[in-house]
Design a protein around this motif. Sequence first.
Motif, PDB file in Angstrom:
ATOM      1  N   UNK A   1       0.838  -1.205   0.000  1.00  0.00           N
ATOM      2  CA  UNK A   1       0.000   0.000   0.000  1.00  0.00           C
ATOM      3  C   UNK A   1       0.876   1.259   0.000  1.00  0.00           C
ATOM      4  N   UNK A   2       0.453   2.235  -0.790  1.00  0.00           N
ATOM      5  CA  UNK A   2       1.164   3.516  -0.784  1.00  0.00           C
ATOM      6  C   UNK A   2       0.208   4.591  -0.300  1.00  0.00           C
ATOM      7  N   UNK A   3       0.770   5.544   0.428  1.00  0.00           N
ATOM      8  CA  UNK A   3      -0.067   6.590   1.006  1.00  0.00           C
ATOM      9  C   UNK A   3       0.537   7.947   0.689  1.00  0.00           C
ATOM     10  N   UNK A   4      -0.317   8.858   0.247  1.00  0.00           N
ATOM     11  CA  UNK A   4       0.189  10.176  -0.081  1.00  0.00           C
ATOM     12  C   UNK A   4      -0.792  11.231   0.448  1.00  0.00           C
ATOM     13  N   UNK A   5      -0.252  12.210   1.144  1.00  0.00           N
ATOM     14  CA  UNK A   5      -1.127  13.269   1.654  1.00  0.00           C
ATOM     15  C   UNK A   5      -1.292  14.307   0.556  1.00  0.00           C
ATOM     16  N   UNK A   6      -2.512  14.459   0.070  1.00  0.00           N
ATOM     17  CA  UNK A   6      -2.766  15.442  -0.991  1.00  0.00           C
ATOM     18  C   UNK A   6      -2.997  16.822  -0.396  1.00  0.00           C
ATOM     19  N   UNK A   7      -3.660  16.812   0.768  1.00  0.00           N
ATOM     20  CA  UNK A   7      -3.975  18.094   1.407  1.00  0.00           C
ATOM     21  C   UNK A   7      -4.186  17.835   2.889  1.00  0.00           C
ATOM     22  N   UNK A   8      -3.523  18.611   3.742  1.00  0.00           N
ATOM     23  CA  UNK A   8      -3.834  18.486   5.160  1.00  0.00           C
ATOM     24  C   UNK A   8      -3.906  19.876   5.770  1.00  0.00           C
ATOM     25  N   UNK A   9      -5.071  20.184   6.314  1.00  0.00           N
ATOM     26  CA  UNK A   9      -5.321  21.469   6.957  1.00  0.00           C
ATOM     27  C   UNK A   9      -5.692  21.154   8.401  1.00  0.00           C
ATOM     28  N   UNK A  10      -5.774  22.182   9.280  1.00  0.00           N
ATOM     29  CA  UNK A  10      -6.094  21.854  10.671  1.00  0.00           C
ATOM     30  C   UNK A  10      -7.356  20.998  10.829  1.00  0.00           C
ATOM     31  N   UNK A  11      -8.375  21.268   9.988  1.00  0.00           N
ATOM     32  CA  UNK A  11      -9.638  20.555  10.178  1.00  0.00           C
ATOM     33  C   UNK A  11     -10.043  19.680   8.991  1.00  0.00           C
ATOM     34  N   UNK A  12      -9.143  19.487   8.042  1.00  0.00           N
ATOM     35  CA  UNK A  12      -9.555  18.812   6.815  1.00  0.00           C
ATOM     36  C   UNK A  12      -8.372  18.076   6.192  1.00  0.00           C
ATOM     37  N   UNK A  13      -8.604  16.901   5.616  1.00  0.00           N
ATOM     38  CA  UNK A  13      -7.509  16.205   4.938  1.00  0.00           C
ATOM     39  C   UNK A  13      -8.008  15.448   3.722  1.00  0.00           C
ATOM     40  N   UNK A  14      -7.131  15.338   2.737  1.00  0.00           N
ATOM     41  CA  UNK A  14      -7.387  14.512   1.561  1.00  0.00           C
ATOM     42  C   UNK A  14      -6.169  13.599   1.421  1.00  0.00           C
ATOM     43  N   UNK A  15      -6.406  12.294   1.520  1.00  0.00           N
ATOM     44  CA  UNK A  15      -5.306  11.335   1.498  1.00  0.00           C
ATOM     45  C   UNK A  15      -5.512  10.383   0.323  1.00  0.00           C
ATOM     46  N   UNK A  16      -4.434  10.096  -0.341  1.00  0.00           N
ATOM     47  CA  UNK A  16      -4.496   9.186  -1.487  1.00  0.00           C
ATOM     48  C   UNK A  16      -3.959   7.821  -1.056  1.00  0.00           C
ATOM     49  N   UNK A  17      -4.747   6.780  -1.245  1.00  0.00           N
ATOM     50  CA  UNK A  17      -4.311   5.410  -0.957  1.00  0.00           C
ATOM     51  C   UNK A  17      -4.157   4.679  -2.287  1.00  0.00           C
ATOM     52  N   UNK A  18      -2.987   4.063  -2.471  1.00  0.00           N
ATOM     53  CA  UNK A  18      -2.783   3.311  -3.707  1.00  0.00           C
ATOM     54  C   UNK A  18      -2.409   1.869  -3.368  1.00  0.00           C
ATOM     55  N   UNK A  19      -2.732   0.994  -4.305  1.00  0.00           N
ATOM     56  CA  UNK A  19      -2.437  -0.443  -4.159  1.00  0.00           C
ATOM     57  C   UNK A  19      -3.004  -0.999  -2.859  1.00  0.00           C
ATOM     58  N   UNK A  20      -4.265  -0.714  -2.606  1.00  0.00           N
ATOM     59  CA  UNK A  20      -4.922  -1.298  -1.432  1.00  0.00           C
ATOM     60  C   UNK A  20      -6.302  -1.803  -1.852  1.00  0.00           C
ATOM     61  N   UNK A  21      -7.138  -2.131  -0.860  1.00  0.00           N
ATOM     62  CA  UNK A  21      -8.445  -2.718  -1.146  1.00  0.00           C
ATOM     63  C   UNK A  21      -9.537  -1.855  -0.515  1.00  0.00           C
ATOM     64  N   UNK A  22     -10.759  -1.929  -1.061  1.00  0.00           N
ATOM     65  CA  UNK A  22     -11.841  -1.116  -0.486  1.00  0.00           C
ATOM     66  C   UNK A  22     -12.066  -1.416   1.002  1.00  0.00           C
ATOM     67  N   UNK A  23     -11.911  -2.693   1.416  1.00  0.00           N
ATOM     68  CA  UNK A  23     -12.213  -3.014   2.820  1.00  0.00           C
ATOM     69  C   UNK A  23     -11.274  -2.308   3.789  1.00  0.00           C
ATOM     70  N   UNK A  24     -10.022  -2.078   3.344  1.00  0.00           N
ATOM     71  CA  UNK A  24      -9.093  -1.390   4.248  1.00  0.00           C
ATOM     72  C   UNK A  24      -9.509   0.077   4.431  1.00  0.00           C
ATOM     73  N   UNK A  25      -9.781   0.744   3.318  1.00  0.00           N
ATOM     74  CA  UNK A  25     -10.153   2.167   3.385  1.00  0.00           C
ATOM     75  C   UNK A  25     -11.475   2.310   4.138  1.00  0.00           C
ATOM     76  N   UNK A  26     -12.364   1.325   3.937  1.00  0.00           N
ATOM     77  CA  UNK A  26     -13.647   1.397   4.628  1.00  0.00           C
ATOM     78  C   UNK A  26     -13.494   1.171   6.137  1.00  0.00           C
ATOM     79  N   UNK A  27     -12.544   0.317   6.530  1.00  0.00           N
ATOM     80  CA  UNK A  27     -12.355   0.102   7.971  1.00  0.00           C
ATOM     81  C   UNK A  27     -11.811   1.382   8.621  1.00  0.00           C
ATOM     82  N   UNK A  28     -11.000   2.110   7.883  1.00  0.00           N
ATOM     83  CA  UNK A  28     -10.500   3.396   8.380  1.00  0.00           C
ATOM     84  C   UNK A  28     -11.669   4.383   8.549  1.00  0.00           C
ATOM     85  N   UNK A  29     -12.534   4.409   7.566  1.00  0.00           N
ATOM     86  CA  UNK A  29     -13.696   5.310   7.599  1.00  0.00           C
ATOM     87  C   UNK A  29     -14.602   4.975   8.785  1.00  0.00           C
TER      88      UNK A  29
END
Length: 264
Positions: A1-29
Amino acid sequence: MKLRVEEIKPKKAVIKFEETQPYFVNSLRRTMLSDLPKLAIDDVIIYDNTSPLFDEIIAHRLSLLPIPTDLSLLSYRDECVCKGKGCPNCTVRYTLSKEGEGTVYSGDLQPSEKTWAITEDKIPIVRLYGDQRLILEVEAVLGKAKDHAKWQGIQAPSYKMDFSIGFDKSKLSDTKDFISKLPEGLVEIKGDKLVLKDETKLPVFESYLEREKIDFITVKRDTNNFTFYFETDGSLSAKDALYETAKILEDKYSEFAKQLKNLK
Ligand SMILES: [Zn+2]
């Protein structure tokens, strides 16, 4: 899995996950939504309330305020050394006393220690008229949203799969014709692909494809790459929220592995 921070602000973030599976991202959510702790007002003692609102409505409004939470300093009340009685390790106290014409704001809550001052200080609680009064004391404690929604510090964490839009090159003029009927700027042709100006508008674009029964344009979803979005209510910073969620997930998986080892 690769992880890249696209945007991180005090109250907001956009993170890019590559080479992973939907279940992993969903467990984080899901962990962010239900297991991430934060402070919320849990007890309200009202000494005087001659405002236009009932005590219960004021208590409800107070419970939803974002209380700045430093997780490194706090423990859950029922796991605390005070055994649930309430002490500075598990409980943050505020007082509020206001009288006369004007609005009572979140910032009018005075913390017992300055470090816990409410940063989102302009959230209105009630408007006082004439000689009306509001005097109260509150206690904020750590909790999880799975016990009560007031402890939900993250708003609408979500993810979307990456996608690409291709078209049949022999149908270039039909494709151009179709695009000309769409709202201006929704999509444009770039090489052998169609590109949405705003990626969140994919459902809108797909609804046009369906309505016009277009079969020469195809949307291909990539089930291994995701963009993950979340916002906090201000209780936790986006960075702390992400780290803490990862820690909770790690603990859950190690507990699971431990239990598996015990199986015979
Ligand atoms: Zn305690």
